[in-house]
Design an enzyme around this catalytic site. Sequence first.
Site, short mmCIF file in Angstrom:
data_model
loop_
_atom_site.label_atom_id
_atom_site.label_comp_id
_atom_site.label_asym_id
_atom_site.label_seq_id
_atom_site.Cartn_x
_atom_site.Cartn_y
_atom_site.Cartn_z
N ASP A 195 -6.51 9.50 -24.07
CA ASP A 195 -5.46 10.50 -23.81
C ASP A 195 -4.82 11.18 -25.01
O ASP A 195 -4.47 12.34 -24.92
CB ASP A 195 -4.37 9.83 -22.96
CG ASP A 195 -3.47 10.83 -22.25
OD1 ASP A 195 -3.98 11.72 -21.56
OD2 ASP A 195 -2.24 10.71 -22.39
N LYS A 238 4.43 9.34 -22.92
CA LYS A 238 4.30 10.76 -23.20
C LYS A 238 5.46 11.25 -24.09
O LYS A 238 5.32 12.22 -24.83
CB LYS A 238 4.18 11.56 -21.91
CG LYS A 238 2.73 11.52 -21.32
CD LYS A 238 1.80 12.30 -22.17
CE LYS A 238 0.32 12.30 -21.97
NZ LYS A 238 -0.40 12.08 -20.80
N SER A 250 -3.43 16.66 -16.74
CA SER A 250 -3.48 15.47 -15.91
C SER A 250 -4.42 15.67 -14.72
O SER A 250 -4.35 16.69 -14.03
CB SER A 250 -2.07 15.16 -15.43
OG SER A 250 -2.07 13.95 -14.75
N HIS A 296 -4.00 16.44 -26.97
CA HIS A 296 -3.94 15.80 -25.64
C HIS A 296 -5.37 15.74 -25.14
O HIS A 296 -5.82 16.58 -24.36
CB HIS A 296 -3.06 16.62 -24.70
CG HIS A 296 -2.84 15.97 -23.37
ND1 HIS A 296 -2.68 16.66 -22.21
CD2 HIS A 296 -2.77 14.65 -23.03
CE1 HIS A 296 -2.50 15.82 -21.20
NE2 HIS A 296 -2.57 14.60 -21.67
N ARG A 355 6.21 11.90 -13.97
CA ARG A 355 7.13 12.37 -15.01
C ARG A 355 8.08 13.43 -14.46
O ARG A 355 7.81 14.07 -13.45
CB ARG A 355 6.35 12.95 -16.19
CG ARG A 355 5.76 11.87 -17.11
CD ARG A 355 5.05 12.46 -18.30
NE ARG A 355 3.87 13.20 -17.92
CZ ARG A 355 3.77 14.51 -17.88
NH1 ARG A 355 4.81 15.27 -18.23
NH2 ARG A 355 2.66 15.10 -17.50
N ARG A 403 -1.38 4.03 -10.79
CA ARG A 403 -1.88 3.96 -12.17
C ARG A 403 -2.12 2.54 -12.64
O ARG A 403 -1.47 1.60 -12.20
CB ARG A 403 -0.83 4.56 -13.12
CG ARG A 403 -0.60 6.04 -12.96
CD ARG A 403 -1.62 6.80 -13.75
NE ARG A 403 -1.33 8.22 -13.74
CZ ARG A 403 -1.68 9.06 -14.70
NH1 ARG A 403 -2.33 8.63 -15.75
NH2 ARG A 403 -1.40 10.33 -14.60
N LYS A 416 -10.01 13.38 -18.31
CA LYS A 416 -10.03 12.84 -19.67
C LYS A 416 -10.36 11.34 -19.66
O LYS A 416 -11.26 10.88 -20.37
CB LYS A 416 -8.68 13.02 -20.38
CG LYS A 416 -8.29 14.46 -20.65
CD LYS A 416 -6.96 14.57 -21.39
CE LYS A 416 -5.79 13.95 -20.67
NZ LYS A 416 -5.45 14.57 -19.39
N THR A 417 -9.60 10.60 -18.87
CA THR A 417 -9.78 9.14 -18.84
C THR A 417 -11.14 8.78 -18.24
O THR A 417 -11.89 7.98 -18.80
CB THR A 417 -8.64 8.48 -18.04
OG1 THR A 417 -7.39 8.83 -18.66
CG2 THR A 417 -8.78 6.97 -18.00
#
Length: 654
Positions: free
Chosen positions: A373, A317, A354, A336, A172, A438, A358-359
Amino acid sequence: MASNGNGSMTMNGNGLAKIQTHKKHSNEICHDDSGPTVKAQTIAELHSLQKKRSAPTTPIEGTQTPFATLSEEERHRQQLKSISASLASLTRETGPKVVKGDPARKSETPRVSHEHHIAPTIVVTDSALKFTHVLYNLSPAELYEQAIKYEKGSFITSSGALATLSGAKTGRSPRDKRVVKDDDTENELWWGKGSPNIEMDEHTFMVNRERAVDYLNSLDKVYVNDQFLNWDPENKIKVRIVSARAYHSLFMHNMCIRPTPEELENFGTPDFTIYNAGQFPCNRYTHYMTSSTSIDLHLARREMVILGTQYAGEMKKGLFSVMHYLMPKRHILSLHSGCNIGKDGDVALFFGLSGTGKTTLSTDHNRYLIGDDEHCWSETGVSNIEGGCYAKCIDLSKEKEPDIFNAIRFGTVLENVVFDEHTRQVDYSDKSVTENTRAAYPIEYIPNALLPCVGPHPKNVILLACDAFGVLPPVSKLNLAQTMYHFISGYTALVAGTEDGIKEPQATFSACFGAAFIMLHPTKYAAMLAEKMQKHGATGWLVNTGWSGGSYGYGSRIKLPYTRKIIDAIHSGNLLNANYQKTEIFGLEIPTALEGVPSEILEPVNMWSDKKAYKETLLKLAGLFKKNFETFTNYKIGKDSKLTEEILAAGPIF
Ligand SMILES: Nc1ncnc2c1ncn2[C@@H]1O[C@H](COP(=O)(O)OP(=O)(O)O)[C@@H](O)[C@H]1O
Ligand SMILES: C=C(OP(=O)(O)O)C(=O)O
Ligand SMILES: [Ca+2]
Ligand SMILES: [Mn+2]
């Protein structure tokens, strides 16, 4: 001369075998025409037999929507009219002429009919004379074909995923994200130091919008996705994504909630539209533009424009930012975080920036996945905003993360990975294109995903930090004030890749564990979280998924199986009843023992051979926390001023 039984061969005068084509016995299978023949006179007819039209094409009986009474023709016309309106620009009085279908397949696309285009009233320029073909909500198979045929760098990997390249940007670009400041947003949004909202004016937005729309209209075809956000049926948002690449369309197909054919028939007007013209740069002579990339948000128009970056995560996002604006207006907290639920119905949230886990940690074979997410916490419980997951692939292995590994199959978008040119086997350790490789897959590719993706109120709120300094304990139990302190601080060490230009981990503070996405002041979200945690009796935890035994470069990352054991103990409730001791400086409650984890790792100082270096590093990090929190010391959090005082006192003391 041997006969193979399908005919017989004899030698002719030149010594060459002569093939006899007449039948010797009627029951012998030896001819092309021995099977049933196809019902086609020409190749074109044969091809037309191959595809049958998708159901449903007629209104569903009993649906009480205005669309249900329309003919298929009329519904189709309205759909195109709506898409044409989305693509309207100043070069035309109305939207462009849009037709459904692939321009390369004119002869075989029955939908390209003259009744089905929307014609402009006045012809002003040549661009008004051309058609823009619309590839509307294509299926993954169709998008694969488009990508492979038209987009360089698209390949099918050995597991069936679609490998793509996102171009020059592989992460990003938060410094190029702008929000229109108008009379409303000036007061509503968080502006200034620390805020992700870099201002732009409406006129500049329109300049960029026009640039994006004209670019999209100049193409032979655009992809249009009409989909949903938020599994909470009361708070579902309709989104339209207009893009120029099959990669973008498939990415959003996977990441947003996919409408059923009936829902799509009745979609109507979207609540929010993205114009992704990422292949085309913004004009640097345009006011406010500091690079050739610009991601622009106009909340009043409910539109987002993307120029100069093809990284698909911007769309995902970007919409998350929109939810961070829309949901709090409805007294719903946007988070988030990852989210999962145990067999007994206990919900856990996993906050973190990031790369903090989390994932990875919400995808747990022993629990049901709600989402990895983006979530909402409303009066009724939690709901996932998305319809898919976006997992990091670097060093991914089947042994360590089987569920994510197995989700990388037909339909999954694999970004920027490297694979064997012949076998198409992906090398997940290869960082040649980027560290931030990804995979985007529909949530149902995880075997124990919970559908619909909703759950009751959370029992545990887990704050993940990947501490590159190696001084935060692997797990700490937090009181409410500490939870709020760490939530507002949003500490981690950014792991390479996701944000463009970052190559080495470095300490970062990002309010609410997602400052790049929040729209209101952090204390607004913090107050809502505190109120909800209090009301529903949720326990806060701080889990360091980062370094142990030394800082980055000296110590090593805490092993994933240990972190999983820690998380298991939180879920089961066992950790709540453990013996605790308090750490110096940060004042964190840490367990003295935990099943399946060597006790010595629970207290970070034990793992450092150089105790003096440990203390110095701890003080250094504490100093960074303190400095970061100064921005928030003048704010009151919620209605309770006692809580504000407690939060301020819940940080490191030295
Ligand atoms: N102890 C650990 N806990 C969590 N993740 C870990 C750990 N050690 C290594 N990792 C790796 O760190 C990365 C975490 O990234 P991810 O789960 O995608 O984070 P997020 O979803 O928060 O961005 C994964 O690649 C994971 O394999
Ligand atoms: C897509 C992202 O999500 P995460 O890295 O948190 O999984 C991102 O931050 O760009
Ligand atoms: Ca993120
Ligand atoms: Mn993630």
